[in-house]
Design an enzyme around this catalytic site. Sequence first.
Site, PDB file in Angstrom:
ATOM      1  N   ASP A   1      -8.017  -5.231  -0.050  1.00 56.87           N
ATOM      2  CA  ASP A   1      -8.480  -6.132  -1.114  1.00 56.87           C
ATOM      3  C   ASP A   1      -8.151  -7.590  -0.871  1.00 56.87           C
ATOM      4  O   ASP A   1      -8.636  -8.461  -1.603  1.00 56.87           O
ATOM      5  CB  ASP A   1      -7.865  -5.687  -2.450  1.00 56.87           C
ATOM      6  CG  ASP A   1      -8.414  -4.333  -2.869  1.00 56.87           C
ATOM      7  OD1 ASP A   1      -7.623  -3.380  -2.986  1.00 56.87           O
ATOM      8  OD2 ASP A   1      -9.649  -4.231  -3.028  1.00 56.87           O
TER       9      ASP A   1
ATOM     10  N   HIS B   1       0.854  -1.193   0.000  1.00 54.07           N
ATOM     11  CA  HIS B   1       0.000   0.000   0.000  1.00 54.07           C
ATOM     12  C   HIS B   1       0.887   1.238   0.000  1.00 54.07           C
ATOM     13  O   HIS B   1       1.956   1.244   0.610  1.00 54.07           O
ATOM     14  CB  HIS B   1      -0.881   0.026   1.260  1.00 54.07           C
ATOM     15  CG  HIS B   1      -2.055   0.929   1.143  1.00 54.07           C
ATOM     16  ND1 HIS B   1      -1.983   2.275   1.374  1.00 54.07           N
ATOM     17  CD2 HIS B   1      -3.324   0.669   0.773  1.00 54.07           C
ATOM     18  CE1 HIS B   1      -3.168   2.823   1.183  1.00 54.07           C
ATOM     19  NE2 HIS B   1      -3.999   1.879   0.811  1.00 54.07           N
TER      20      HIS B   1
HETATM   21  C1  SDX Z   1      -6.312   0.069  -2.890  1.00 49.48           C
HETATM   22  O1  SDX Z   1      -4.439   4.554  -1.931  1.00 49.48           O
HETATM   23  C2  SDX Z   1      -5.361   3.943  -1.331  1.00 49.48           C
HETATM   24  O2  SDX Z   1      -5.760   4.312  -0.237  1.00 49.48           O
HETATM   25  C3  SDX Z   1      -5.965   2.764  -2.080  1.00 49.48           C
HETATM   26  C4  SDX Z   1      -7.000   1.928  -1.324  1.00 49.48           C
HETATM   27  C5  SDX Z   1      -8.254   2.707  -1.066  1.00 49.48           C
HETATM   28  O3  SDX Z   1      -8.995   2.351  -0.111  1.00 49.48           O
HETATM   29  O4  SDX Z   1      -8.599   3.603  -1.866  1.00 49.48           O
HETATM   30  O5  SDX Z   1      -6.439   1.491  -0.099  1.00 49.48           O
HETATM   31  C6  SDX Z   1      -7.431   0.708  -2.148  1.00 49.48           C
HETATM   32  O6  SDX Z   1      -6.093   0.405  -4.023  1.00 49.48           O
HETATM   33  C7  SDX Z   1      -5.428  -0.915  -2.178  1.00 49.48           C
HETATM   34  C8  SDX Z   1      -4.242  -1.416  -3.048  1.00 49.48           C
HETATM   35  C9  SDX Z   1      -4.768  -2.500  -4.001  1.00 49.48           C
HETATM   36  N1  SDX Z   1      -3.719  -2.847  -4.976  1.00 49.48           N
HETATM   37  C10 SDX Z   1      -3.060  -4.030  -4.897  1.00 49.48           C
HETATM   38  O7  SDX Z   1      -3.222  -4.867  -3.996  1.00 49.48           O
HETATM   39  C11 SDX Z   1      -2.073  -4.258  -6.038  1.00 49.48           C
HETATM   40  C12 SDX Z   1      -0.781  -4.860  -5.499  1.00 49.48           C
HETATM   41  N2  SDX Z   1      -0.078  -3.798  -4.736  1.00 49.48           N
HETATM   42  C13 SDX Z   1       0.919  -3.034  -5.431  1.00 49.48           C
HETATM   43  O8  SDX Z   1       0.744  -2.909  -6.821  1.00 49.48           O
HETATM   44  C14 SDX Z   1       1.382  -1.794  -4.671  1.00 49.48           C
HETATM   45  O9  SDX Z   1       1.677  -2.202  -3.399  1.00 49.48           O
HETATM   46  C15 SDX Z   1       0.471  -0.578  -4.632  1.00 49.48           C
HETATM   47  C16 SDX Z   1       0.017  -0.178  -5.974  1.00 49.48           C
HETATM   48  C17 SDX Z   1      -0.697  -0.835  -3.743  1.00 49.48           C
HETATM   49  C18 SDX Z   1       1.302   0.565  -4.015  1.00 49.48           C
HETATM   50  O10 SDX Z   1       2.278   0.880  -4.935  1.00 49.48           O
HETATM   51  P1  SDX Z   1       3.458   1.912  -4.595  1.00 49.48           P
HETATM   52  O11 SDX Z   1       3.188   2.670  -3.361  1.00 49.48           O
HETATM   53  O12 SDX Z   1       3.748   2.665  -5.853  1.00 49.48           O
HETATM   54  O13 SDX Z   1       4.642   0.982  -4.240  1.00 49.48           O
HETATM   55  P2  SDX Z   1       5.719   0.473  -5.267  1.00 49.48           P
HETATM   56  O14 SDX Z   1       5.046  -0.141  -6.470  1.00 49.48           O
HETATM   57  O15 SDX Z   1       6.697   1.567  -5.504  1.00 49.48           O
HETATM   58  O16 SDX Z   1       6.391  -0.715  -4.432  1.00 49.48           O
HETATM   59  C19 SDX Z   1       7.510  -0.487  -3.570  1.00 49.48           C
HETATM   60  C20 SDX Z   1       8.309  -1.797  -3.656  1.00 49.48           C
HETATM   61  C21 SDX Z   1       8.702  -2.171  -5.088  1.00 49.48           C
HETATM   62  O17 SDX Z   1       9.844  -2.998  -5.014  1.00 49.48           O
HETATM   63  P3  SDX Z   1      11.340  -2.300  -5.180  1.00 49.48           P
HETATM   64  O18 SDX Z   1      11.271  -1.498  -6.489  1.00 49.48           O
HETATM   65  O19 SDX Z   1      11.509  -1.425  -3.962  1.00 49.48           O
HETATM   66  O20 SDX Z   1      12.259  -3.469  -5.232  1.00 49.48           O
HETATM   67  O21 SDX Z   1       7.491  -2.891  -3.169  1.00 49.48           O
HETATM   68  C22 SDX Z   1       7.253  -3.802  -4.251  1.00 49.48           C
HETATM   69  C23 SDX Z   1       7.572  -3.058  -5.533  1.00 49.48           C
HETATM   70  O22 SDX Z   1       7.969  -3.979  -6.542  1.00 49.48           O
HETATM   71  N3  SDX Z   1       5.856  -4.188  -4.168  1.00 49.48           N
HETATM   72  C24 SDX Z   1       5.378  -5.397  -4.410  1.00 49.48           C
HETATM   73  C25 SDX Z   1       4.005  -5.331  -4.182  1.00 49.48           C
HETATM   74  N4  SDX Z   1       3.675  -4.091  -3.802  1.00 49.48           N
HETATM   75  C26 SDX Z   1       4.823  -3.374  -3.800  1.00 49.48           C
HETATM   76  N5  SDX Z   1       6.019  -6.536  -4.803  1.00 49.48           N
HETATM   77  C27 SDX Z   1       5.214  -7.617  -4.966  1.00 49.48           C
HETATM   78  N6  SDX Z   1       3.876  -7.637  -4.730  1.00 49.48           N
HETATM   79  C28 SDX Z   1       3.240  -6.505  -4.357  1.00 49.48           C
HETATM   80  N7  SDX Z   1       1.944  -6.517  -4.135  1.00 49.48           N
END
Ligand code: SDX
Length: 431
Positions: free
Chosen positions: A365, A308
């Site tokens: 989720d 998140h």
């Molecule tokens: C919602 O914003 C809100 O409040 C949203 C929400 C709401 O109520 O409105 O809470 C609802 O959208 C919840 C999130 C649902 N999405 C997912 O579950 C999709 C999977 N999660 C990721 O795609 C990610 O964690 C996000 C999109 C939720 C957040 O993305 P960020 O903040 O841009 O984080 P990032 O992609 O920069 O990740 C940081 C690191 C990266 O690795 P490095 O580059 O540091 O090596 O963490 C890794 C990412 O690759 N990472 C994950 C991951 N989430 C982050 N790696 C594997 N699986 C994941 N789920």
Amino acid sequence: MSEEKAILTIDGKQIELPVYTGTDGTKAIDIGKLYDEHRMITYDPSLANTGLCRSKITYIDGDAGILRYRGIPIEQFDNESPNFVETAWLLIFGRLPTQDELLDFRARLTNNALLHEGLRQRIEMLPPSAPPMASLSAAISEMACYYKGYLTLDDDEQLTEVAARMISTVRTIAAYSYRRSQGLPIIYPNPKLRYVANFLHMMFSYPYLHYEITPEIEDAMNLILILHADHEQNCSTATVRVVGSSLANMFSSCSAGVSALWGSLHGGANVEVMKMLDGIYAGGLTPEQCIEAAKDKANPFRLFGFGHRVYKNYDPRAKILKAACDKVFAQLQHQDPLLDIARKLEELALSDQYFVDRKLYPNVDFYSGILLRAIGIPTNMFTVIFAIGRLPGWIAHWKEQHDNPTNRIIRPRQVYEGNDITDYIPLKERS
Ligand code: SDX
């Protein structure tokens, strides 16, 4: 006005910037005059470090895993009778409604449950197999065609009526689109039923056999909608604010919110979580392989329902939903192997250094789909349920911005990296 100042030193120049302090002590540096006075901008492409607005609606402490609606901790909404309509009123109007206010709002929801026949016919022109979020976004946008009297809102009475119109109609639109996708006749709203019961009635009743909701299902559905009702400046809410900042009407602004929510990184994740869990259950991947795939940078796979932008701790909503799964499964004597798979995935991830280092925890989720499936909601409607829940939050933010006399159209700047001045070459001179 702010007394505290931040000093930016650049090119040997010192620039004083006002500093504001939020209720929790978070400090915000006001760069509002940086371009006009110094021809400078800041750069924050995903706005992860940028305050879009000042708001009093929802508070999140991502490090502590805290979520509060108008100051009330989210855990307190998981009570003996969770009430989504009351929560919607709280978010929009800033306090819990009195008995009379709640009765009035309920009456407005009942009176606004029917679709305008013209809008119903428009929905009938969509393919029955249309993606539910596409139908929802289109229908909410087209409400502007059938309720033209609400394109500008002159007072709270009009806002209350249009809020009730949207919060009520969104159920009817969602249920109707689902019925069409199944080749079933439309079930009209029943004015004797409360909000959630009426929605599930429109989804699952038959002309000759009415869906009887149990108290357990009604409470679970109210809780799910409450947990999705607002989340400060998430992608879809920020979208509603951006569109609304141009003084676009509420229908168009919320329709844009639906479109933003559809993305798999946002509200669409609840569908992706179920695909992931179903895939493991079908034997495609083991939980261990799933975790490894999520860590593999060469693999686009993500552990959906994990991570998140704000929560660097367990999402409090996920905690509540996980407990609700156990409670509702016991009440319904329901079994679902996906819950055990989800638990196994969580256990593996929370003990894996990759996830620990990045503070990746289950988000809203991760468990919501398992509970929705137990209630009987089809997977392709999960993000629509998220939208039904989030609509009051979008309306609350649209109102807060609309009521702010200092609201200005949101128009970010950019760092231009394209060509310097270049001459036009007539076609006959080009090779
Ligand atoms: C919602 O914003 C809100 O409040 C949203 C929400 C709401 O109520 O409105 O809470 C609802 O959208 C919840 C999130 C649902 N999405 C997912 O579950 C999709 C999977 N999660 C990721 O795609 C990610 O964690 C996000 C999109 C939720 C957040 O993305 P960020 O903040 O841009 O984080 P990032 O992609 O920069 O990740 C940081 C690191 C990266 O690795 P490095 O580059 O540091 O090596 O963490 C890794 C990412 O690759 N990472 C994950 C991951 N989430 C982050 N790696 C594997 N699986 C994941 N789920």
